[in-house]
Design an enzyme around this catalytic site. Structure first.
Site, PDB file in Angstrom:
ATOM      1  N   SER A 228      86.073 -50.283 141.895  1.00 22.38           N
ATOM      2  CA  SER A 228      84.614 -50.290 141.989  1.00 22.38           C
ATOM      3  C   SER A 228      83.995 -49.744 140.695  1.00 22.38           C
ATOM      4  O   SER A 228      84.207 -50.303 139.617  1.00 22.38           O
ATOM      5  CB  SER A 228      84.185 -49.493 143.229  1.00 22.38           C
ATOM      6  OG  SER A 228      82.827 -49.655 143.510  1.00 22.38           O
TER       7      SER A 228
ATOM      8  N   ASP B 122      83.902 -58.606 150.450  1.00 22.70           N
ATOM      9  CA  ASP B 122      83.293 -57.437 149.806  1.00 22.70           C
ATOM     10  C   ASP B 122      81.782 -57.652 149.741  1.00 22.70           C
ATOM     11  O   ASP B 122      81.318 -58.648 149.197  1.00 22.70           O
ATOM     12  CB  ASP B 122      83.876 -57.292 148.400  1.00 22.70           C
ATOM     13  CG  ASP B 122      83.499 -55.988 147.709  1.00 22.70           C
ATOM     14  OD1 ASP B 122      82.453 -55.406 148.057  1.00 22.70           O
ATOM     15  OD2 ASP B 122      84.245 -55.565 146.817  1.00 22.70           O
TER      16      ASP B 122
ATOM     17  N   HIS C 147      85.580 -54.149 150.478  1.00 24.75           N
ATOM     18  CA  HIS C 147      85.515 -53.438 149.192  1.00 24.75           C
ATOM     19  C   HIS C 147      86.702 -52.498 148.995  1.00 24.75           C
ATOM     20  O   HIS C 147      87.065 -52.192 147.862  1.00 24.75           O
ATOM     21  CB  HIS C 147      84.196 -52.644 149.155  1.00 24.75           C
ATOM     22  CG  HIS C 147      83.834 -52.120 147.807  1.00 24.75           C
ATOM     23  ND1 HIS C 147      83.620 -52.936 146.704  1.00 24.75           N
ATOM     24  CD2 HIS C 147      83.628 -50.845 147.359  1.00 24.75           C
ATOM     25  CE1 HIS C 147      83.291 -52.206 145.664  1.00 24.75           C
ATOM     26  NE2 HIS C 147      83.299 -50.928 146.024  1.00 24.75           N
TER      27      HIS C 147
END
Length: 307
Positions: free
Chosen positions: A122, A237, A269
């Protein structure tokens, strides 16, 4: 597999507790990978709700013959002290400690110095190319659910997604709030550093934090990279998107042959099976205890061992 307690950034103002998992095998040096967490304060397991993705990845990769250090994020341990620092940027929050982690690995007798990689998840994936350039000097870069966009663009885009999921009346209220939010970023890149340090945006975060990061775009580092890159994303995601993030990496790196891409059906995610698949239900999504998909860990291990 055995675990060794380590201290990342030892001897600095911000020492951090860490854990290094090492595969079994005497008289043998192993490849290794440094894990870099997403946004916000986070412990060494990258705990989100009832899930610990970094522990899953560390255990899984170590079983495949790859050593993995993980450590508490600086803001997780020292957040109260750091919030008063008007000069705080991603350098102090994330980059410095990742470089300390790789330096610790380079001194370790069980680690192959030429096979140290980075996994950024991320926000950590957004920073991974910069960490490499500013001292990481990794053998290769793995970006999980990252983005080449600027942080403020992602935040505004997520706000738009939230708005579109609301009913008509709430949407009208939310649009006004989002307009006020986006106004905070006006003139961000025409401010001087001192002006940006003086301007509070929200929750004590200064404009300088965004400006400094935005002045170092991921694309700038990615286009110069000649080393192998592996970009992974879950199809379900709702924080990093296929269109705006995964496909954007392909556009930036279209001319490079050193990049591998992989999309994973029905993963969110955290690279775990999608439960609700909606940004409005993000807390509920991560409250369900799950594990990082085994195929993801196998693919990462195979890629590291092949490079």
């Amino acid at each position: 597999m055995f675990e060794e307690k380590v201290t990342i950034s030892e001897g600095t103002k911000y020492p951090l507790n860490g854990m290094l998992t090492i595969p079994n095998g005497d008289n043998h040096q192993f490849p290794a990978v440094v894990l870099v967490q997403g946004s916000g304060p986070s412990n060494m397991d990258a705990k989100v709700g009832n899930n610990t993705p970094f522990k899953d990845i560390a255990d899984g990769l170590t079983e495949k013959g790859i050593a993995v250090p993980r450590y508490d994020k600086r803001t997780f341990v020292y957040g109260k002290v750091m919030k008063n620092d008007v000069s705080m940027s991603v350098k102090e929050e994330t980059i410095e400690d990742a470089i300390h982690a790789v330096n610790l690995l380079r001194k370790h007798p069980k680690i192959d110095q030429n096979k140290i990689f980075i996994i950024g998840h991320s926000f950590g994936g957004m920073l991974a190319p910069r960490i490499d350039a500013e001292g990481g000097d990794f053998a290769g870069i793995i970006i999980m659910a990252g983005s080449p966009r600027k942080l403020e663009e992602i935040m505004m885009s997520q706000n738009e997604t939230l708005i579109n999921s609301l009913n008509k009346f709430l949407r009208w209220i939310a649009k006004k709030q989002v307009a006020a939010f986006s106004k905070k970023f006006e003139n961000l890149y025409t401010m001087t550093d001192d002006e940006a340090k003086a301007k509070k945006l929200f929750g004590g975060v200064r404009a300088y934090y965004f400006k400094e990061m935005g002045d170092h775009p991921a694309s700038e580092y990615l286009t110069k990279l000649e080393k192998p890159i592996f970009i992974l994303q879950g199809e379900k995601d709702f924080q990093a998107t296929i269109k705006d993030d995964f496909e954007s990496y392909k556009e930036i790196l279209y001319h490079k042959e050193n990049v591998t891409y992989k999309l994973y059906p029905n993963l969110n995610h955290l690279f775990m099976p999608s439960v609700y698949g909606e940004i409005m239900k993000v807390k509920k999504e991560y409250s369900v205890p799950q594990k990082v998909d085994k195929q993801v860990i196998e693919d990462i291990a195979d890629w590291i061992l092949a490079n």
